[in-house]
Design an enzyme around this catalytic site. Structure first.
Site, PDB file in Angstrom:
ATOM      1  N   THR A   1      66.081  -2.874  80.673  1.00 52.37           N
ATOM      2  CA  THR A   1      66.734  -2.777  81.755  1.00 52.37           C
ATOM      3  C   THR A   1      65.682  -2.987  82.994  1.00 52.37           C
ATOM      4  OG1 THR A   1      68.261  -1.364  80.775  1.00 52.37           O
ATOM      5  CG2 THR A   1      68.497  -1.661  83.260  1.00 52.37           C
TER       6      THR A   1
ATOM      7  N   ARG B   1      79.505  -3.960  72.641  1.00 54.49           N
ATOM      8  CA  ARG B   1      79.175  -2.733  73.278  1.00 54.49           C
ATOM      9  C   ARG B   1      78.597  -2.985  74.801  1.00 54.49           C
ATOM     10  NH1 ARG B   1      73.750  -1.045  75.612  1.00 54.49           N
ATOM     11  NH2 ARG B   1      73.728   1.166  75.561  1.00 54.49           N
ATOM     12  N   ILE B   2      78.831  -2.040  75.645  1.00 57.36           N
ATOM     13  CA  ILE B   2      78.583  -1.968  77.077  1.00 57.36           C
ATOM     14  C   ILE B   2      77.882  -0.507  77.485  1.00 57.36           C
ATOM     15  CG2 ILE B   2      79.101  -2.199  79.250  1.00 57.36           C
ATOM     16  CD1 ILE B   2      81.794  -3.704  78.581  1.00 57.36           C
ATOM     17  N   GLY B   3      76.765  -0.699  77.908  1.00 58.55           N
ATOM     18  CA  GLY B   3      75.875   0.436  78.404  1.00 58.55           C
ATOM     19  C   GLY B   3      76.320   0.952  79.815  1.00 58.55           C
TER      20      GLY B   3
ATOM     21  N   GLY C   1      67.465   3.437  80.268  1.00 61.60           N
ATOM     22  CA  GLY C   1      67.315   4.276  79.252  1.00 61.60           C
ATOM     23  C   GLY C   1      68.676   4.047  78.226  1.00 61.60           C
ATOM     24  N   TRP C   2      68.787   5.174  77.383  1.00 60.72           N
ATOM     25  CA  TRP C   2      69.678   4.989  76.438  1.00 60.72           C
ATOM     26  C   TRP C   2      70.867   5.232  76.991  1.00 60.72           C
ATOM     27  CZ3 TRP C   2      69.640   9.071  71.885  1.00 60.72           C
ATOM     28  CH2 TRP C   2      70.704   8.590  70.814  1.00 60.72           C
TER      29      TRP C   2
END
Length: 349
Positions: free
Chosen positions: A215, A243-245, A267-268
């Site tokens: 990122t 999947r979307i973060g 990050g996560w």
């Protein structure tokens, strides 16, 4: 007795007033930046012992190139939104970062991009998720904010909107990099042997041992006192099912409010979504009166860590104070203030 109580009351009020006066004087003396900018290029297990001198130099050079673009916009009276957009463009165009050109691969072998941007003056925002043909996803997020009634577009619809807005469209092959493709193959090989399948990572770099990061993001304050922030990513290596973060989610990956601060996260992502990390920092400032530094530390070192999440944020408040807070071994980051002072960091310092 009444006289004693009265005297104590007078002394208490006098003391309280004096403390308020002193606090006001301290606040007034704090320097206020006319403008400033802060960026990140991802956080994770970034250790100097695993980083070659050439690679470290490449990251530092690109961080400096990116932040100077935004700095010059701000110095010349440009908007924080433009500074954020153009700064992120530089990092999106570099294969060094997990965004744009350097995006990681999904389980299907595709590059799927997410991005968001927010205007601290109006609280308007734009975001896109799962795009595959837009060269600079942050430009799409900006177009969604400026030229549509919506906040977030996704997938084929977002790609179509980008084309309608005459944004630069590229063949998906543009995003291919051998380094990122090897990272996907490494994870798939580990899945097969069931030795080290780590679905927690947002980015796995095959060339740097145990590195997990991803990122890019930016937060800025312009001469008009307006804040803005933006975030762009290729997401998680080996991600499945669309999947979307957190990066395209306003309040999780990006948040800006002229009353408080502007924040970009890395990050996560799942934990940044659950904790609404970017907004939570602003809320602590607005509702509890915490400073940017205090709020950032509380959210990252306490809340996020207790949830089990890893990563960090960069943020700037309305006075130009800047913070880079993370609970990992390192985070690619840089700052520039209105005097042109540049700082660049990679490791925990």
């Amino acid at each position: 007795m009444k006289k004693i109580i009265f005297l104590w009351s007078v002394l208490f009020v006098f003391s309280a007033c004096k403390n308020v006066e002193n606090n006001t004087e301290e606040t007034t003396k704090m320097p206020k930046q006319e403008f400033a900018i802060i960026i990140h290029g991802g956080a994770g297990t970034i250790l100097k012992k695993n980083m070659s001198a050439e690679m470290e130099s490449a990251y530092k050079q690109k961080l400096e190139e990116a932040i100077r673009v935004g700095y010059n916009i701000l110095k010349n009276g440009g908007s924080s939104l433009d500074a954020v957009t153009k700064t992120i463009n530089v990092m999106e165009d570099s294969p060094l970062f997990n965004a744009g050109k350097g995006a990681v691969f999904s389980n299907e072998g595709t590059n799927e991009h997410d991005a968001s941007i927010m205007d601290g003056n109006t609280l308007n925002a734009g975001a896109s998720a799962g795009t595959t043909t837009v060269k600079n996803p942050i430009d799409l997020a900006r177009a969604v904010m400026d030229k549509s009634p919506h906040v977030m577009l996704s997938g084929k619809g977002a790609d179509a909107f980008a084309k309608e807005q005459n944004l630069q469209i590229v063949d998906p092959d543009y995003f291919y990099t051998e380094r990122r493709f090897k990272s996907l193959q490494n994870i798939k090989d580990k899945e097969k042997t069931e030795l080290d399948h780590d679905t927690k990572v947002s980015f796995y770099d095959a060339d740097i041992k145990d590195a997990k990061f991803g990122t890019v993001g930016c937060a800025a304050l312009d001469k008009n006192g307006n804040l803005a922030s933006g975030t762009s990513t290729g997401g998680m290596t080996n991600k499945r099912w669309g999947r979307i973060g957190d990066s395209p989610i306003i309040g999780a990956g990006t948040y800006a409010n002229n009353n408080t601060c502007a924040v970009s996260s890395t990050g996560w992502g799942e934990y940044f979504i659950r904790g609404m990390v970017a907004y939570d920092i602003s809320a602590l400032m607005e509702y509890k009166g915490l400073s940017l530094k205090e709020a950032s530390k509380e959210v990252i070192q306490n809340k996020l860590t207790k949830l089990g999440g890893t990563g960090g944020i960069v943020a700037i408040d309305i006075n130009g104070n800047m913070v880079a807070e993370f609970n990992t071994a390192g985070m690619y980051r840089a700052t520039m203030d209105d005097k042109g002072e540049l700082t660049i960091g990679i490791y925990e310092q």
